[in-house]
Design an enzyme around this catalytic site. Structure first.
Site, PDB file in Angstrom:
ATOM      1  N   HIS A  59       0.815  -1.222   0.000  1.00 61.18           N
ATOM      2  CA  HIS A  59       0.000   0.000   0.000  1.00 61.18           C
ATOM      3  C   HIS A  59       0.845   1.265   0.000  1.00 61.18           C
ATOM      4  CE1 HIS A  59      -4.151   1.505   0.444  1.00 61.18           C
ATOM      5  NE2 HIS A  59      -3.561   2.567   0.973  1.00 61.18           N
ATOM      6  N   ASP A 104       0.299   5.527  -1.153  1.00 57.94           N
ATOM      7  CA  ASP A 104      -0.684   6.540  -1.568  1.00 57.94           C
ATOM      8  C   ASP A 104      -0.068   7.694  -2.340  1.00 57.94           C
ATOM      9  OD1 ASP A 104      -3.531   6.219  -1.032  1.00 57.94           O
ATOM     10  OD2 ASP A 104      -2.934   5.815   1.025  1.00 57.94           O
TER      11      ASP A 104
HETATM   12 ZN   LIG Z   1      -6.019   3.245   4.009  1.00 51.24          ZN
END
Ligand SMILES: [Zn+2]
Ligand SMILES: *[C@@H]1O[C@H](CO)[C@@H](O)[C@H](O)[C@H]1NC(C)=O
Ligand SMILES: *[C@@H]1O[C@H](CO)[C@@H](O)[C@H](O)[C@H]1NC(C)=O
Ligand SMILES: *[C@@H]1O[C@H](CO)[C@@H](O)[C@H](O)[C@H]1NC(C)=O
Ligand SMILES: *[C@@H]1O[C@H](CO)[C@@H](O)[C@H](O)[C@H]1NC(C)=O
Length: 424
Positions: free
Chosen positions: A44, A46
């Protein structure tokens, strides 16, 4: 004599610190070697959110190799020995029932453009793709089930665009899945756990070969999904509840379920998730790795650091170049090379391959045509198709009335045929 003693002890101290620093250097080298042979797959990141927030997705105006307004850039990814990155196509919950689908498409667009424009990157959509590339593999994770607007057709099209996991909720309930919360959102407050349509989403993701991500979902949603998913699931960026008791983290019983399911907790680095405060260091983070290893085994652990998704990171792990520091800490704590290779890469590849195998095994299943029940949706921003669908029922009524015409033609044709038959 006293003078000599001082000298002697100084000499010993010198040797001692020499050994310490030598072994630290050794471990630092060993960490780098491990990561060179087994580059990290991170669950993950961003960056794409920051690209929208700071640059309105105008990547032509910036240099992603050296950009320093974010915690991620290509040079740092290389220093950090990142071999594959799930870029999050994240959409704010406030867009639910509004333009979440468009916003997600735009995030996928910016990720794809980034991965095409930089030769260091390569867009891939399979475990084989990750293994084959010599570049940094780019993958897409959809963050927030609200992105599919309660539509399996939309889910399938996101799969076709290359999305390979979906986080079932962000910080808001969807009509079909309950969040762990954390946001101010007031959507679908009555939703508890997974709805019947939610189970259909899970089955369709199994069929498609899209990994189910349980980060951000409520514990009850997670338990429900773990009970029905045919494929292993992941938490793409979560930490341990027993060490920091917030709903965003994974409780012990679910760690055990994950072990049984063959899935993965990819550990989040955010200070507020690992120490429940604004300060943390590498040791705080490593405690989470030790804990999951103790409860669910080293095969259930991955890394999903959440860089550029949150603000606070542990001292010594400020950006994506710093992963080797964590690996060194795990070596200091006695982790075996094979366990670390699992955490870095192999555990995730195992999960992804199993998800792909479940997809292949389900190849005879047809795409689900289940729709979310009418009463469970908020129609306020949707075109209400019910009238149109009634009209098309009427339209098929017109076809029914045209049947006599067809019958008449058949009758005339057969008369002609019959007459010809008689004549000949
Ligand atoms: Zn998140
Ligand atoms: C960050 O990048 C800007 C523009 O490229 C540059 O002027 C600045 O010196 C950089 N700062 C650091 C800390 O590298
Ligand atoms: C989770 O589900 C169980 C069993 O259905 C229920 O008793 C419990 O209240 C739920 N927990 C929450 C926090 O909603
Ligand atoms: C890490 O932080 C904890 C407090 O959160 C502290 O007790 C510990 O000494 C720190 N360790 C290092 C190596 O700085
Ligand atoms: C439907 O959405 C509108 C706009 O977001 C909101 O004001 C309304 O309360 C929602 N209704 C239900 C039943 O959730």
């Amino acid at each position: 004599m006293v003078f000599q003693n001082v000298l002697w002890s100084k000499f010993l101290l010198c040797i001692f610190t020499q050994i310490i620093s030598c072994s630290i250097d050794d471990l630092s080298l060993r960490a780098k070697k491990l990561m060179e042979s087994t580059p990290l797959i991170d669950g993950h990141n961003d960056l794409a959110l920051q690209l929208r927030r700071i640059y309105k997705n105008r990547i032509s105006e910036i240099n992603l190799r050296t950009i320093n307004s974010t915690r991620t850039n290509l040079q740092k990814l290389k220093t950090g020995h990142v071999g594959a990155q799930f870029w999050s196509a994240y959409v704010l919950c406030s867009a639910q029932d509004k333009d979440a689908v468009r916003l997600a498409l735009e995030q996928i667009d910016v990720i794809k453009r980034m991965c095409k424009e930089y030769e260091e990157l390569e867009f891939v959509t399979s475990s084989q793709g990750i293994e084959n590339t010599k570049k940094i593999a780019c993958l897409i994770g959809l963050e927030g089930g609200h992105i599919i607007d309660s539509s399996l057709g939309t889910l399938r099209m996101f799969y076709e665009l290359g999305a390979r996991y979906m986080t079932l909720t962000h910080t808001c309930n969807t009509p079909w899945a309950e969040t762990a919360g954390g946001g101010p959102h007031n959507f679908y407050q009555g939703r508890k756990s997974l709805s019947e349509f939610g189970t259909e989403v899970v089955k369709e993701m199994n069929r498609l070969g899209m990994i189910i991500d349980l980060s951000h979902t409520s514990s009850n949603t997670s338990r429900e999904v773990l009970a029905i998913s045919k494929a292993p699931v992941i938490f793409s960026h979560s930490a341990v509840f027993a060490l920091c008791g917030i709903k965003r983290n994974v409780p012990d019983d679910i760690l055990l379920d994950i072990k049984k399911n063959g899935g993965l907790v990819m550990v989040n680095f955010h200070t507020e998730f690992i120490s429940c405060s604004k300060y943390a260091n590498i040791s705080t983070l490593a405690d989470h790795f030790d804990y999951i290893k103790k409860v669910a085994g080293p095969e259930s652990i991955g890394i999903g650091a959440d860089y550029d998704g949150v603000t606070g990171f542990p001292e010594g792990l400020e950006d994506v170049s710093k992963y080797p520091q964590l690996i060194q800490e795990l070596l200091i704590r006695g982790w075996q090379d094979e366990e670390i290779k699992g955490v870095l890469r192999k555990n995730f590849l195992r999960v992804f391959k199993k998800v792909e195998k479940v997809r292949d095994d389900l190849v005879t299943l047809r795409p689900s045509e289940v729709e979310i029940p009418e009463g469970e949706l908020n129609y306020s921003c949707r075109l209400d198709l019910r009238k149109f669908q009634q009209q098309s029922k009427k339209a098929s009524g017109v076809q029914e009335r045209s049947m006599p015409a067809f019958t008449l033609i058949t009758y005339v044709m057969s008369c002609i045929y019959f007459r010809n038959y008689i004549i000949s």
